[in-house]
Design an enzyme around this catalytic site. Structure first.
Site, PDB file in Angstrom:
ATOM      1  N   GLU A  14       0.703  -1.357   0.163  1.00 20.10           N
ATOM      2  CA  GLU A  14      -0.029   0.144   0.030  1.00 20.10           C
ATOM      3  C   GLU A  14       0.949   1.231   0.005  1.00 20.10           C
ATOM      4  OE1 GLU A  14      -3.493   0.206   2.373  1.00 20.10           O
ATOM      5  OE2 GLU A  14      -2.788   1.963   3.430  1.00 20.10           O
ATOM      6  N   GLN A  24      -7.082  -3.552   9.302  1.00 12.74           N
ATOM      7  CA  GLN A  24      -6.280  -2.456   9.793  1.00 12.74           C
ATOM      8  C   GLN A  24      -4.841  -3.068  10.434  1.00 12.74           C
ATOM      9  OE1 GLN A  24      -8.327  -2.257  14.307  1.00 12.74           O
ATOM     10  NE2 GLN A  24      -7.754  -0.236  13.295  1.00 12.74           N
ATOM     11  N   ASP A  67     -12.647   8.656   7.113  1.00 13.01           N
ATOM     12  CA  ASP A  67     -12.575   9.352   8.305  1.00 13.01           C
ATOM     13  C   ASP A  67     -13.300  10.736   8.081  1.00 13.01           C
ATOM     14  OD1 ASP A  67     -11.388   7.179   9.854  1.00 13.01           O
ATOM     15  OD2 ASP A  67      -9.320   7.804   8.910  1.00 13.01           O
ATOM     16  N   TRP A  91      -6.823   6.781  -0.761  1.00 15.66           N
ATOM     17  CA  TRP A  91      -7.516   7.756  -1.478  1.00 15.66           C
ATOM     18  C   TRP A  91      -7.347   9.388  -1.153  1.00 15.66           C
ATOM     19  CZ3 TRP A  91     -10.076   8.159  -5.875  1.00 15.66           C
ATOM     20  CH2 TRP A  91     -11.031   9.340  -6.084  1.00 15.66           C
TER      21      TRP A  91
END
Length: 299
Positions: A21, A187, A116, A53
């Site tokens: 990632e 996560q 978030d 993103w």
């Protein structure tokens, strides 16, 4: 072949695979450095790479966007890509544009997330009733693009700051999968026993999709402590004590971090029979490669 199908086939034969990632840098030099790093890390043969993103634009400051980085990784380096896409701060038009760009770049996989709260907001607030939760985004992508995109979703073995009841979170995870997602990326975590127990509880509740553990390397003591505190991640006492004992020696922290994460990965594979590891690289390569070297899986 889709990610979920590849994983299921690989796991039958205990074939180990990886994914990396990256996040969108804020400067042109940062983007160039990352592209060079992606080019080098492709030699580690990741099953796919994903990019967190960021839509770009003046209010968010980066000089490029997730869509642009995904396109370059796909077209320039021939990598299979997975694009993060969040609901927060996104109108239906924003979502449509992002998906259209992903489609045109050759990307075939989306990690659908709620996201978030925006930087200036004290708490998360949905920007559209159409996209209240990640499951709504999953449903929308599936309805609009049918089977073109494979869809992954996030899992929370450590709980979530807004919901600490793990059983409720597992129910929500199943809703996302039932809506059309086909794999899960968790996560970060450092308590392997808790992770393996959580996977078992997911299976009891009827979740059969591949669950990919999110692996966050430990390369710096201060950033490690800051990250686990911010994300409310539990750290086993033996790991915390070991890191505390060398916290003033950067090289020792890096070496110990590699040992800790490699041992975690071995336990996940041996006891959990999970043979894919998703590395949160933080746009760095040395720690990830060192862990892979330690596991004896680099080529």
């Amino acid at each position: 072949m889709k990610v979920s199908q590849t994983l299921q086939e690989n796991w039958k034969d205990e074939v180990v695979s990886f994914s990396f990632e990256y996040f969108v840098p804020k400067t042109a030099q940062g983007v160039q450095n990352l592209l060079e790093r992606i080019d080098r890390m492709k030699e580690l043969h990741p099953l796919f790479v994903d990019v967190t993103w960021n839509a770009g634009g003046a209010s968010r400051q980066p000089v490029t966007s997730t869509n642009e980085l995904i396109g370059k990784a796909q077209k320039l380096y021939g990598l299979n890509t997975c694009m993060h896409l969040t609901c927060t701060g996104m109108s239906q038009e924003d979502v449509d544009l992002a998906l259209s760009k992903a489609y045109n770049s050759g990307c075939r996989c989306i990690l659908a997330l709620r996201g978030d709260a925006l930087v200036d907001d004290e708490k998360w607030d949905p920007s559209s009733e159409k996209f209240m939760y990640a499951r709504d985004l999953v449903k929308y992508i599936r309805a609009k693009y049918d089977d073109h995109f494979e869809i992954g979703v996030a899992g929370y073995p450590e709980g979530h700051p807004e919901q600490h009841d793990s059983e409720i979170l597992i129910d929500h995870l199943k809703e996302k999968l039932d809506a059309g997602a086909s794999f899960v990326i968790t996560q970060m975590f450092y308590d392997v026993e808790n992770f393996l127990s959580w996977v078992d509880r997911c299976r009891v509740k009827g979740i059969t999709a591949p669950i990919i553990p999110g692996i966050m390397p430990i390369s710096n003591y201060a950033s490690f402590v800051r990250r686990v505190k911010w994300c409310e991640i539990a750290v086993p006492k033996d790991i915390m004590c070991a890191l505390d004992s060398v916290k003033d020696d950067e090289a020792a922290v890096r070496d110990l971090g590699v040992d800790i994460m490699a041992n975690m990965c071995k336990t996940i594979m041996e006891r959990g029979h999970i043979y894919h590891l998703h590395f949160y690289t933080m746009n760095l390569e040395k720690s990830t490669k060192s862990i892979m070297d330690h596991l004896g899986v680099t080529y």
